[in-house]
Design a protein around this motif. Structure first.
Motif, PDB file in Angstrom:
ATOM      1  N   LEU A 111      33.302  44.764  50.927  1.00 48.08           N
ATOM      2  CA  LEU A 111      33.994  44.159  49.545  1.00 48.08           C
ATOM      3  C   LEU A 111      34.942  45.208  48.858  1.00 48.08           C
ATOM      4  CD1 LEU A 111      30.814  42.123  48.091  1.00 48.08           C
ATOM      5  CD2 LEU A 111      32.986  41.300  49.166  1.00 48.08           C
ATOM      6  N   VAL A 112      36.006  44.967  48.479  1.00 46.84           N
ATOM      7  CA  VAL A 112      36.904  45.646  47.608  1.00 46.84           C
ATOM      8  C   VAL A 112      36.891  45.334  46.212  1.00 46.84           C
ATOM      9  CG1 VAL A 112      39.013  46.826  47.220  1.00 46.84           C
ATOM     10  CG2 VAL A 112      38.418  46.210  49.834  1.00 46.84           C
ATOM     11  N   ARG A 113      36.269  46.201  45.152  1.00 46.22           N
ATOM     12  CA  ARG A 113      36.624  45.786  43.710  1.00 46.22           C
ATOM     13  C   ARG A 113      37.880  45.649  43.241  1.00 46.22           C
ATOM     14  NH1 ARG A 113      33.400  49.158  39.074  1.00 46.22           N
ATOM     15  NH2 ARG A 113      34.012  47.273  37.501  1.00 46.22           N
ATOM     16  N   TRP A 114      38.052  44.508  42.823  1.00 43.95           N
ATOM     17  CA  TRP A 114      39.560  44.172  42.105  1.00 43.95           C
ATOM     18  C   TRP A 114      39.889  44.976  40.961  1.00 43.95           C
ATOM     19  CZ3 TRP A 114      40.912  41.094  37.637  1.00 43.95           C
ATOM     20  CH2 TRP A 114      42.290  41.040  37.552  1.00 43.95           C
ATOM     21  N   ASP A 115      40.874  45.604  40.929  1.00 42.95           N
ATOM     22  CA  ASP A 115      41.302  46.638  39.818  1.00 42.95           C
ATOM     23  C   ASP A 115      42.624  45.904  39.373  1.00 42.95           C
ATOM     24  OD1 ASP A 115      42.134  48.564  37.912  1.00 42.95           O
ATOM     25  OD2 ASP A 115      42.878  50.012  39.473  1.00 42.95           O
ATOM     26  N   PRO A 116      42.330  45.287  37.962  1.00 44.69           N
ATOM     27  CA  PRO A 116      43.523  44.441  37.661  1.00 44.69           C
ATOM     28  C   PRO A 116      44.853  45.466  37.111  1.00 44.69           C
ATOM     29  CG  PRO A 116      42.018  44.728  35.933  1.00 44.69           C
ATOM     30  CD  PRO A 116      41.245  45.202  37.170  1.00 44.69           C
ATOM     31  N   SER A 132      45.967  47.820  39.150  1.00 44.09           N
ATOM     32  CA  SER A 132      46.540  48.637  40.328  1.00 44.09           C
ATOM     33  C   SER A 132      48.017  48.168  40.455  1.00 44.09           C
ATOM     34  CB  SER A 132      45.721  48.301  41.685  1.00 44.09           C
ATOM     35  OG  SER A 132      45.684  46.941  42.029  1.00 44.09           O
ATOM     36  N   ASP A 133      48.239  46.674  40.432  1.00 43.29           N
ATOM     37  CA  ASP A 133      49.627  46.333  40.535  1.00 43.29           C
ATOM     38  C   ASP A 133      50.619  47.002  39.505  1.00 43.29           C
ATOM     39  OD1 ASP A 133      49.105  44.796  42.710  1.00 43.29           O
ATOM     40  OD2 ASP A 133      49.024  42.951  41.720  1.00 43.29           O
TER      41      ASP A 133
END
Length: 155
Positions: A4-9, A11-12
């Motif tokens: 599982l990869v933690r979503w980083d809002p 990063s984009d």
């Protein structure tokens, strides 16, 4: 097993800002208002006797291209003229560049521009610029003197 990869809002946003700073500082003219002259891709290579340039100029009239060599700098310039249309169009995408273009590039060695050859075929400009005699590699022949012997491996 699944990772599982933690979503980083952010990063984009971070990648976009990094790209802006990388490209913005290396090519700041992109952010200037007004029309800039278009450029075009080219290839520059060298052999023992020639410097060869290939330039992609699709849709360009070869008679509208000007090529100069001055102080070992090659300059290719011209203009891509837009055809006047009778009907008004609404464009959804417009990526074809019209107007003046030019590109100057330092040549890797001196050339004899009087003997240069240019050919235009299928939207590609092919230039062959012979190297100046002073910079061409020259082979020097070794002469053996009559009285001496040149043998290797003997003492």
């Amino acid at each position: 097993m699944t990772n599982l990869v933690r979503w980083d809002p952010f990063s984009d946003l971070r990648q976009t800002m990094d790209r802006l700073f990388d490209e913005g500082f290396s090519r700041p003219w992109r952010f200037l208002p007004g029309e800039q002259e278009a450029t075009f891709p080219l290839e520059l290579s060298e052999s023992d006797h020639d410097v060869v340039v290939k330039a992609a100029l699709p849709g360009i009239d070869p008679n509208e291209v000007e090529i100069t060599v001055q102080n070992d700098v090659l300059t290719i310039r011209g203009e891509h003229k837009e055809q006047a249309e009778e009907t008004k169009r609404e464009y959804y995408r417009r990526e074809v560049r019209y107007g003046a273009f030019h590109r100057s590039i330092a040549l890797p060695t001196g050339v004899d521009s009087d003997k240069a050859q240019a050919e235009f075929k299928n939207g590609m400009l092919h230039l062959r610029l012979p190297k100046a005699e002073a910079v061409r590699p020259k082979q020097i022949k070794v002469n053996v003197a009559n009285g001496g012997s040149l043998t290797s491996g003997q003492s």
